[in-house]
Design an enzyme around this catalytic site. Sequence first.
Site, PDB file in Angstrom:
ATOM      1  N   SER A  58       0.098   1.364  -7.166  1.00 22.73           N
ATOM      2  CA  SER A  58      -0.394   0.083  -6.688  1.00 22.73           C
ATOM      3  C   SER A  58       0.637  -0.479  -5.714  1.00 22.73           C
ATOM      4  CB  SER A  58      -0.652  -0.851  -7.871  1.00 22.73           C
ATOM      5  OG  SER A  58      -1.134  -2.098  -7.446  1.00 22.73           O
TER       6      SER A  58
ATOM      7  N   TYR B 218      -6.470  -5.150   1.604  1.00 28.16           N
ATOM      8  CA  TYR B 218      -5.550  -4.286   0.859  1.00 28.16           C
ATOM      9  C   TYR B 218      -5.346  -4.829  -0.553  1.00 28.16           C
ATOM     10  CZ  TYR B 218      -1.238  -1.808  -0.355  1.00 28.16           C
ATOM     11  OH  TYR B 218      -0.286  -1.044  -0.993  1.00 28.16           O
TER      12      TYR B 218
ATOM     13  N   LYS C 288      -6.013  -2.960  -4.337  1.00 26.69           N
ATOM     14  CA  LYS C 288      -4.969  -2.761  -5.338  1.00 26.69           C
ATOM     15  C   LYS C 288      -5.206  -3.600  -6.596  1.00 26.69           C
ATOM     16  CE  LYS C 288      -2.619   0.343  -3.138  1.00 26.69           C
ATOM     17  NZ  LYS C 288      -2.644   1.752  -3.625  1.00 26.69           N
TER      18      LYS C 288
ATOM     19  N   THR D  16       8.194   3.488   4.758  1.00 26.42           N
ATOM     20  CA  THR D  16       7.196   4.550   4.836  1.00 26.42           C
ATOM     21  C   THR D  16       6.273   4.232   6.020  1.00 26.42           C
ATOM     22  OG1 THR D  16       5.577   3.434   3.431  1.00 26.42           O
ATOM     23  CG2 THR D  16       7.256   4.749   2.323  1.00 26.42           C
TER      24      THR D  16
END
Length: 279
Positions: A134, A148, A152, A183
């Site tokens: 999550s 988003y 989640k 990332t």
Amino acid sequence: MAKVWCITGTSRGLGRVWALAALERGDSVVATARDVRSLDGLVQRFPGSVLPLALDVRDRAAAVAAVAAGVERFGRLDVVVNNAGYGLFGAVEELTEQQVRDQLETNLFGALWVTQAALPVMRAQGHGHLVQVSSIGGVAGFALLGGYNCSKWALEGLSEALAQEVGPAGVHVTIVEPGPYSTDWGGDSAVWAPRNPAYDGLRAARRAAAARQVAVEPEATARAVLELVDMAEPPLRLFLGTYPYAIAERAYAERLATWQAGRALAATADGAARPAGAS
């Protein structure tokens, strides 16, 4: 005993870091990615311990086939990490129907399909660990991330119910909630909604706040995840990094205060008490 993992989204980011950490300590990994060529480096370095599979997690039949192929190759499945996902950026008003559907298809339904494919295997084994990736965005809502957040928060509710259902069968569930790591979540893999000028000021404020954040390298998460899957009784939830704590503590304090402030109004909806058995 060495473990057998299935990790979705191993082409880069956290999934790649965790796959590499597992392989380096002698575990085996069913590594999936939409472009299987991105897994060539893992296969070359660990030729007998990696099963590279092309998988779009939105394809339920493909998820079932991937899990079956992993069990056929390695004989069992100890850890499943539902990591595949991406970020959708935009105000709620800006989001297109297709963008929201695509976000849910990957971040929510993709995890659901892989989970459903793995559960019969884990139940038959009498053990297993489902790690649902999550986010702090699954705990608190953030402006310009409503789509988003939706994916989640849904994954968290699904996983909390799942943990109660499969715990008696020896299957553990952990919802991992990372903070900000460097990332590609907000980079090339991200999707951006068409911009409405009404939200430009909010976007500028969010960019300024993001510029002040210091993102941590994802490799820092490897030790925590390895220790997590080795626990005899792993937790239902685990933050990665200390960054999420202040956000979660503030969010829950505000929710409790709001609920308490509305207690008198809530009581008006109780209605008149009825004797037992009354229709």
